[in-house]
Design an enzyme around this catalytic site. Structure first.
Site, PDB file in Angstrom:
ATOM      1  CB  SER A  66      -0.632   0.015   1.224  1.00 14.32           C
ATOM      2  OG  SER A  66      -1.444   1.157   1.433  1.00 14.32           O
ATOM      3  CE1 TYR A 100      -4.352  -2.418   4.042  1.00  8.78           C
ATOM      4  CE2 TYR A 100      -3.405  -0.321   4.224  1.00  8.78           C
ATOM      5  CZ  TYR A 100      -3.885  -1.596   3.649  1.00  8.78           C
ATOM      6  OH  TYR A 100      -3.989  -1.524   2.313  1.00  8.78           O
TER       7      TYR A 100
END
Ligand code: NAP
Length: 378
Positions: free
Chosen positions: A272, A285
């Site tokens: 990400s 995350y």
């Protein structure tokens, strides 16, 4: 020597596979032979010889791993591909893989503005992955779905993995098959005890039935969960869950997949952009994706001798089924973060994944590929 980038027959034979060496002259004949040999691509590499001298000899040579020429083309009354098929069966066993589907006709080339989705044409694959098998985790929707479709367009047989939405996974398989590709769905929840064996139990059974082998050439670790909880509020259970799905499961999937992966395989982990841009509500995350990125660095060194590449792809904000993408003001605000002033489409990322899966990406490993559409460049 063309296609696979090696410079000598010796180098091309080094992985212990056979070699079909095509002369550069007759392109139509070359395509016939390439198609005839495609079902043996797991055991026989295909390369085109370069240089004028190469045009003087036979149109093709089939070379065994020990360097002996098992077959050569050029008998005028031989049916195209017929003798080659017999030689392939004799020296390399029965075809494990079905021949590639015929390439679907491409639309006339269009100039695509950078602001438009990168890929609008379906069914336009080039069969660069003919004879390969792929597993894309979390491919019932979003980027996983797009990657599964894209790999199938390139000729791979794709395992469409999901956990909760079997109907969505079936729709992906139907979509692939409608365009002449091959796919099947498998269910396994990741991030729970026994997850990897459960997934591989289903995967191996399906691969064996469809290809006669349990070889897995391409693994895309795409499944992931976000947190949406700030650093003050996240609980240990939430933290563990995020790490279990996003970092631990990919590690053990790779460990298990390496038993099935022939030399020259491909591993692609979907990270990400949040490993580069701060967002406190996604701190756990982002940490899990940072851990995922380490897999590429360290596994790359271990897997180099086998010609297996492993890389991270980091998307930015990318359209998935989340209702936020139905709110024009929100989309406009998210789009403004990208240098291209739009949000990413799943296909933008799928094209990067597909490239990394091909032979063209053989020299890229241990790498981080930014696929954020130039997010927050400053
Ligand atoms: P998505 O729409 O959220 O879909 C997630 C997929 O993963 C689904 O197929 C889901 O299966 C599967 N999945 C989720 N948890 C699972 C579990 N515990 N076990 C097995 N499968 C599970 O996906 P996406 O937004 O396209 O994201 C794909 C990847 O890109 C993720 O790793 C995500 O972190 C990353 N990413 C996304 C964005 C973005 O803006 N979308 C940005 C950067 C990175 P079911 O549908 O069957 O539940």
């Amino acid at each position: 020597m063309g296609e696979e980038g090696a410079t000598t027959v010796f180098e091309l034979l080094r992985p212990g596979r056979g070699l079909l060496l095509l002369a550069p002259g007759d392109e139509a004949r070359r395509e016939e032979l390439r198609a005839a040999a495609a079902p043996w691509r797991d055991r026989v590499r295909i390369a085109t010889a370069a240089g004028a001298d190469a045009e003087a000899g036979p149109a093709a040579l089939l070379v065994r791993p020990d360097g002996h020429v098992a077959w050569s083309d050029g008998t005028p009354d031989t049916a195209p591909g017929e003798d080659l098929t017999a030689a392939l069966e004799r020296w390399f066993g029965p075809a494990a893989l079905r021949p590639p589907r015929p390439a679907a006709p491409r639309e006339a080339a269009k100039v695509t503005p950078v602001t438009a989705p990168a890929r609008e044409v379906r069914g336009g694959g080039t069969d660069r992955l003919a004879g390969r098998t792929a597993l894309v985790t979390g491919s019932s929707r979003g980027m996983g779905r797009a990657a599964a479709i894209r790999l199938a367009e390139e000729g791979a047989l794709v395992a469409v993995h999901y956990t909760s939405d079997g109907a969505a996974a079936d729709e992906v398989v139907a979509s692939v098959e409608k365009d002449g590709g091959r796919a099947f769905a498998i269910r396994a929840e990741l991030g729970v005890p026994g997850d990897v064996e459960s997934l591989f139990g289903a995967l191996e059974a399906d691969l064996l039935e469809r290809t006669g082998s349990t070889d897995l050439h391409i693994l895309v670790n795409n499944a992931g969960v976000m947190g949406g909880v700030g650093p003050a509020d996240i609980t240990p259970d939430q933290f563990d869950r995020i790490f279990a799905v996003n970092a631990k499961a990919p590690f053990f999937l790779i460990q298990r997949a390496l038993r099935n992966m022939p030399d020259g395989g491909r591993i692609i982990n979907i990270s990400s952009g949040l490993t580069r841009f701060a967002n406190p509500d996604e701190i756990a995350y982002a940490m899990s994706k940072g851990a995922l990125e380490q897999l590429a660095l360290h596994f790359a060194k271990a897997l180099g001798p086998r010609g297996i590449t492993i890389n991270s792809v980091a998307p930015g904000i990318t359209r998935n089924g989340n209702p936020v993408f139905d709110i024009p003001e929100a989309v406009e605000q998210m789009a403004s973060l990208s240098a291209f002033n739009r949000v990413g489409e799943p296909e933008d990322v799928a094209d990067v994944v597909a490239f990394l899966a091909t032979d063209e990406a053989r020299w890229i490993t241990g790498s981080f590929v930014d696929a954020t559409g130039g997010t927050l460049l400053g």
